[in-house]
Design a protein around this motif. Structure first.
Motif, PDB file in Angstrom:
ATOM      1  N   SER A  72     -22.914 -10.760  -4.143  1.00  0.00           N
ATOM      2  CA  SER A  72     -22.137  -9.560  -4.479  1.00  0.00           C
ATOM      3  C   SER A  72     -21.581  -8.854  -3.248  1.00  0.00           C
ATOM      4  CB  SER A  72     -23.016  -8.587  -5.266  1.00  0.00           C
ATOM      5  OG  SER A  72     -24.129  -8.171  -4.495  1.00  0.00           O
ATOM      6  N   VAL A  73     -22.083  -9.228  -2.061  1.00  0.00           N
ATOM      7  CA  VAL A  73     -21.583  -8.593  -0.838  1.00  0.00           C
ATOM      8  C   VAL A  73     -20.168  -9.090  -0.576  1.00  0.00           C
ATOM      9  CG1 VAL A  73     -21.947  -8.282   1.627  1.00  0.00           C
ATOM     10  CG2 VAL A  73     -23.914  -8.420   0.089  1.00  0.00           C
ATOM     11  N   THR A  74     -19.242  -8.153  -0.435  1.00  0.00           N
ATOM     12  CA  THR A  74     -17.844  -8.524  -0.236  1.00  0.00           C
ATOM     13  C   THR A  74     -17.600  -8.916   1.222  1.00  0.00           C
ATOM     14  OG1 THR A  74     -17.249  -6.228   0.226  1.00  0.00           O
ATOM     15  CG2 THR A  74     -17.124  -6.966  -2.060  1.00  0.00           C
ATOM     16  N   LEU A  75     -16.402  -9.429   1.474  1.00  0.00           N
ATOM     17  CA  LEU A  75     -16.052  -9.891   2.816  1.00  0.00           C
ATOM     18  C   LEU A  75     -16.102  -8.753   3.825  1.00  0.00           C
ATOM     19  CD1 LEU A  75     -15.112 -12.351   4.434  1.00  0.00           C
ATOM     20  CD2 LEU A  75     -12.745 -11.677   3.947  1.00  0.00           C
ATOM     21  N   ASP A  76     -15.720  -7.565   3.388  1.00  0.00           N
ATOM     22  CA  ASP A  76     -15.756  -6.411   4.287  1.00  0.00           C
ATOM     23  C   ASP A  76     -17.021  -5.580   4.075  1.00  0.00           C
ATOM     24  OD1 ASP A  76     -15.129  -5.555   1.782  1.00  0.00           O
ATOM     25  OD2 ASP A  76     -13.501  -4.227   2.385  1.00  0.00           O
ATOM     26  N   GLY A  77     -18.036  -6.179   3.441  1.00  0.00           N
ATOM     27  CA  GLY A  77     -19.282  -5.465   3.195  1.00  0.00           C
ATOM     28  C   GLY A  77     -20.131  -5.346   4.452  1.00  0.00           C
ATOM     29  N   PRO A  78     -21.218  -4.596   4.360  1.00  0.00           N
ATOM     30  CA  PRO A  78     -22.072  -4.367   5.545  1.00  0.00           C
ATOM     31  C   PRO A  78     -22.811  -5.638   5.957  1.00  0.00           C
ATOM     32  CG  PRO A  78     -23.145  -3.524   3.584  1.00  0.00           C
ATOM     33  CD  PRO A  78     -21.769  -3.950   3.155  1.00  0.00           C
ATOM     34  N   MET A  79     -23.166  -5.649   7.229  1.00  0.00           N
ATOM     35  CA  MET A  79     -23.931  -6.782   7.734  1.00  0.00           C
ATOM     36  C   MET A  79     -25.320  -6.784   7.106  1.00  0.00           C
ATOM     37  SD  MET A  79     -25.249  -7.617  11.634  1.00  0.00           S
ATOM     38  CE  MET A  79     -26.539  -6.386  11.561  1.00  0.00           C
ATOM     39  N   GLY A  80     -25.763  -7.982   6.764  1.00  0.00           N
ATOM     40  CA  GLY A  80     -27.104  -8.140   6.236  1.00  0.00           C
ATOM     41  C   GLY A  80     -27.542  -9.594   6.376  1.00  0.00           C
ATOM     42  N   PHE A  81     -28.805  -9.800   6.743  1.00  0.00           N
ATOM     43  CA  PHE A  81     -29.308 -11.156   6.861  1.00  0.00           C
ATOM     44  C   PHE A  81     -30.829 -11.116   6.852  1.00  0.00           C
ATOM     45  CE2 PHE A  81     -29.430  -9.692  11.214  1.00  0.00           C
ATOM     46  CZ  PHE A  81     -30.566 -10.282  11.744  1.00  0.00           C
ATOM     47  N   THR A  82     -31.412 -12.258   6.548  1.00  0.00           N
ATOM     48  CA  THR A  82     -32.855 -12.458   6.681  1.00  0.00           C
ATOM     49  C   THR A  82     -33.065 -13.773   7.422  1.00  0.00           C
ATOM     50  OG1 THR A  82     -33.063 -13.654   4.577  1.00  0.00           O
ATOM     51  CG2 THR A  82     -33.322 -11.250   4.517  1.00  0.00           C
ATOM     52  N   LEU A 139     -27.463 -15.458   4.818  1.00  0.00           N
ATOM     53  CA  LEU A 139     -26.376 -14.503   4.990  1.00  0.00           C
ATOM     54  C   LEU A 139     -25.609 -14.359   3.679  1.00  0.00           C
ATOM     55  CD1 LEU A 139     -25.026 -16.065   8.299  1.00  0.00           C
ATOM     56  CD2 LEU A 139     -26.151 -13.835   8.173  1.00  0.00           C
ATOM     57  N   PRO A 140     -24.883 -13.273   3.505  1.00  0.00           N
ATOM     58  CA  PRO A 140     -24.000 -13.192   2.342  1.00  0.00           C
ATOM     59  C   PRO A 140     -23.027 -14.367   2.358  1.00  0.00           C
ATOM     60  CG  PRO A 140     -24.202 -11.042   3.401  1.00  0.00           C
ATOM     61  CD  PRO A 140     -24.859 -12.030   4.306  1.00  0.00           C
ATOM     62  N   PRO A 141     -22.908 -15.099   1.274  1.00  0.00           N
ATOM     63  CA  PRO A 141     -22.051 -16.303   1.274  1.00  0.00           C
ATOM     64  C   PRO A 141     -20.630 -16.050   1.764  1.00  0.00           C
ATOM     65  CG  PRO A 141     -23.382 -16.220  -0.713  1.00  0.00           C
ATOM     66  CD  PRO A 141     -23.602 -14.922  -0.008  1.00  0.00           C
ATOM     67  N   ARG A 142     -20.079 -14.891   1.433  1.00  0.00           N
ATOM     68  CA  ARG A 142     -18.712 -14.599   1.854  1.00  0.00           C
ATOM     69  C   ARG A 142     -18.598 -14.351   3.363  1.00  0.00           C
ATOM     70  NH1 ARG A 142     -18.910 -12.109  -3.265  1.00  0.00           N
ATOM     71  NH2 ARG A 142     -17.223 -12.780  -4.678  1.00  0.00           N
ATOM     72  N   HIS A 143     -19.718 -14.175   4.024  1.00  0.00           N
ATOM     73  CA  HIS A 143     -19.689 -13.925   5.462  1.00  0.00           C
ATOM     74  C   HIS A 143     -19.778 -15.208   6.288  1.00  0.00           C
ATOM     75  CE1 HIS A 143     -21.063  -9.420   5.254  1.00  0.00           C
ATOM     76  NE2 HIS A 143     -20.008  -9.687   4.507  1.00  0.00           N
ATOM     77  N   HIS A 159     -20.057 -10.807  11.914  1.00  0.00           N
ATOM     78  CA  HIS A 159     -21.081 -10.078  12.685  1.00  0.00           C
ATOM     79  C   HIS A 159     -21.958 -11.071  13.459  1.00  0.00           C
ATOM     80  CE1 HIS A 159     -19.872  -6.778  10.062  1.00  0.00           C
ATOM     81  NE2 HIS A 159     -20.238  -7.494   9.015  1.00  0.00           N
ATOM     82  N   GLN A 160     -21.317 -12.140  13.936  1.00  0.00           N
ATOM     83  CA  GLN A 160     -22.084 -13.229  14.536  1.00  0.00           C
ATOM     84  C   GLN A 160     -22.875 -12.758  15.759  1.00  0.00           C
ATOM     85  OE1 GLN A 160     -20.490 -17.319  14.647  1.00  0.00           O
ATOM     86  NE2 GLN A 160     -20.557 -17.162  16.887  1.00  0.00           N
ATOM     87  N   GLN A 161     -22.251 -12.017  16.650  1.00  0.00           N
ATOM     88  CA  GLN A 161     -22.941 -11.595  17.865  1.00  0.00           C
ATOM     89  C   GLN A 161     -24.088 -10.637  17.551  1.00  0.00           C
ATOM     90  OE1 GLN A 161     -22.235 -13.050  20.884  1.00  0.00           O
ATOM     91  NE2 GLN A 161     -24.221 -12.097  21.358  1.00  0.00           N
ATOM     92  N   GLU A 162     -23.882  -9.754  16.573  1.00  0.00           N
ATOM     93  CA  GLU A 162     -24.951  -8.821  16.208  1.00  0.00           C
ATOM     94  C   GLU A 162     -26.154  -9.558  15.622  1.00  0.00           C
ATOM     95  OE1 GLU A 162     -21.821  -8.536  15.517  1.00  0.00           O
ATOM     96  OE2 GLU A 162     -21.094  -6.467  15.788  1.00  0.00           O
ATOM     97  N   VAL A 163     -25.884 -10.564  14.804  1.00  0.00           N
ATOM     98  CA  VAL A 163     -26.967 -11.347  14.201  1.00  0.00           C
ATOM     99  C   VAL A 163     -27.711 -12.126  15.282  1.00  0.00           C
ATOM    100  CG1 VAL A 163     -27.525 -13.227  12.616  1.00  0.00           C
ATOM    101  CG2 VAL A 163     -25.831 -11.494  11.961  1.00  0.00           C
ATOM    102  N   ILE A 164     -26.967 -12.753  16.190  1.00  0.00           N
ATOM    103  CA  ILE A 164     -27.588 -13.525  17.265  1.00  0.00           C
ATOM    104  C   ILE A 164     -28.435 -12.614  18.156  1.00  0.00           C
ATOM    105  CG2 ILE A 164     -27.113 -14.839  19.370  1.00  0.00           C
ATOM    106  CD1 ILE A 164     -24.737 -16.103  17.938  1.00  0.00           C
ATOM    107  N   ASP A 165     -27.915 -11.432  18.490  1.00  0.00           N
ATOM    108  CA  ASP A 165     -28.664 -10.499  19.335  1.00  0.00           C
ATOM    109  C   ASP A 165     -29.965 -10.072  18.652  1.00  0.00           C
ATOM    110  OD1 ASP A 165     -26.705 -10.650  21.247  1.00  0.00           O
ATOM    111  OD2 ASP A 165     -25.731  -8.765  20.679  1.00  0.00           O
ATOM    112  N   ALA A 166     -29.910  -9.829  17.344  1.00  0.00           N
ATOM    113  CA  ALA A 166     -31.108  -9.406  16.620  1.00  0.00           C
ATOM    114  C   ALA A 166     -32.149 -10.526  16.587  1.00  0.00           C
ATOM    115  CB  ALA A 166     -30.730  -8.986  15.202  1.00  0.00           C
ATOM    116  N   ILE A 167     -31.700 -11.750  16.375  1.00  0.00           N
ATOM    117  CA  ILE A 167     -32.628 -12.887  16.345  1.00  0.00           C
ATOM    118  C   ILE A 167     -33.272 -13.079  17.715  1.00  0.00           C
ATOM    119  CG2 ILE A 167     -32.783 -15.394  16.101  1.00  0.00           C
ATOM    120  CD1 ILE A 167     -30.623 -15.205  13.931  1.00  0.00           C
ATOM    121  N   CYS A 168     -32.466 -13.037  18.765  1.00  0.00           N
ATOM    122  CA  CYS A 168     -32.991 -13.240  20.120  1.00  0.00           C
ATOM    123  C   CYS A 168     -33.941 -12.119  20.520  1.00  0.00           C
ATOM    124  CB  CYS A 168     -31.838 -13.340  21.116  1.00  0.00           C
ATOM    125  SG  CYS A 168     -30.882 -14.868  20.960  1.00  0.00           S
TER     126      CYS A 168
END
Length: 247
Positions: A72-82, A139-143, A159-168
């Motif tokens: 349900s997360v749209t293309l311009d939706g907020p960043m979210g991941f697990t 990740l949200p499929p649309r992302h 939000h690739q760089q933000e996700v990578i920074d959080a993982i690292c």
């Protein structure tokens, strides 16, 4: 066959606890890969990659952004991941870096993420061995952008760089925590350990020297006493003989 083995190894880890896998060559009774559907993820890794690797793995888990990874997360939706998985500690010995990455259930490659994780290990220990990482990233499929590579084996995402920074950042915290726990355990064991007894040579050598010195001193005194005793005996004998000769 080797390609099939590599792919099944990845899926065996990803599907651990729900699906078992068996791979064997045609006409052969022995299987090249066999996992049980009831085995845990760590047990599958131990089965496929050996107990030494499994003993040097650390669990990692994090949620980023809103944490919403639904369709349900749209293309311009907020960043979210697990993300969850395992990472090797700094004492693991590896010949090359390994990143087994699943994004939304697909085994893919992500060069930027792999290089960033390698940089974290180098920052913790410049002489550290190569990292081994399994990561299940959702990740949200649309992302997710799947048209990065002709064969679609490498992907990109919003939000690739933000996700990578959080993982690292999480990887770094886990590594630091493992080293702190290890240092505390070593220091505690050192404090509780009984002081080591001196070597037998260190104990007996001074005692033997002292005993020898005491024996030498006693012998010297004995000789002095004997000499003085002999001189006094001669004097007494002379004194006793003189009156006899005078009579």
């Amino acid at each position: 066959h080797n390609l099939c083995l590599e792919i099944l190894r990845k899926y065996a880890i990803y599907k651990a606890g729900s699906v078992g896998f068996t791979l064997k060559r045609q006409g052969e009774a022995r299987s090249d890969l066999h996992t049980l559907p009831t085995a845990s993820r760590l047990e599958v890794i131990r089965n496929l990659f050996g107990p030494e690797l499994a003993a040097n793995l650390l669990p990692v888990q994090l949620t980023g952004g809103a944490g919403d990874v639904s369709e349900s997360v749209t293309l311009d939706g907020p960043m979210g991941f697990t993300a969850e998985g395992y990472i090797s500690n700094l004492t693991h010995i590896g010949r090359r870096s390994v990143l087994i990455l699943f994004i939304n259930g697909r085994p893919v490659e992500q060069t930027q993420l792999k290089r960033a994780i390698e940089a974290v290990y180098v920052s913790q220990n410049p002489k550290a061995n190569k990292a081994w990482v399994f990561l299940d990233l959702k990740l949200p499929p649309r992302h997710v952008e799947v048209n990065v590579h002709p064969t679609k084996k490498e992907v990109g995402f919003l939000h690739q760089q933000e996700v990578i920074d959080a993982i690292c950042s999480t990887v770094e915290q886990v590594l630091l925590g493992s080293m702190s726990s290890r240092s505390f355990a070593v220091n505690k064991a050192t404090m509780l350990a009984a002081p080591a007894a001196p070597a037998p040579e260190q104990q007996t050598a001074p005692d033997a020297a002292q005993q020898q010195q005491q024996q030498d001193d006693a012998a010297g005194k004995g000789k002095e006493n004997q000499a003085s005793g002999g001189q006094s005996g001669s004097k007494q004998q002379t004194q006793q003989q003189r009156p006899a000769s005078a009579g």
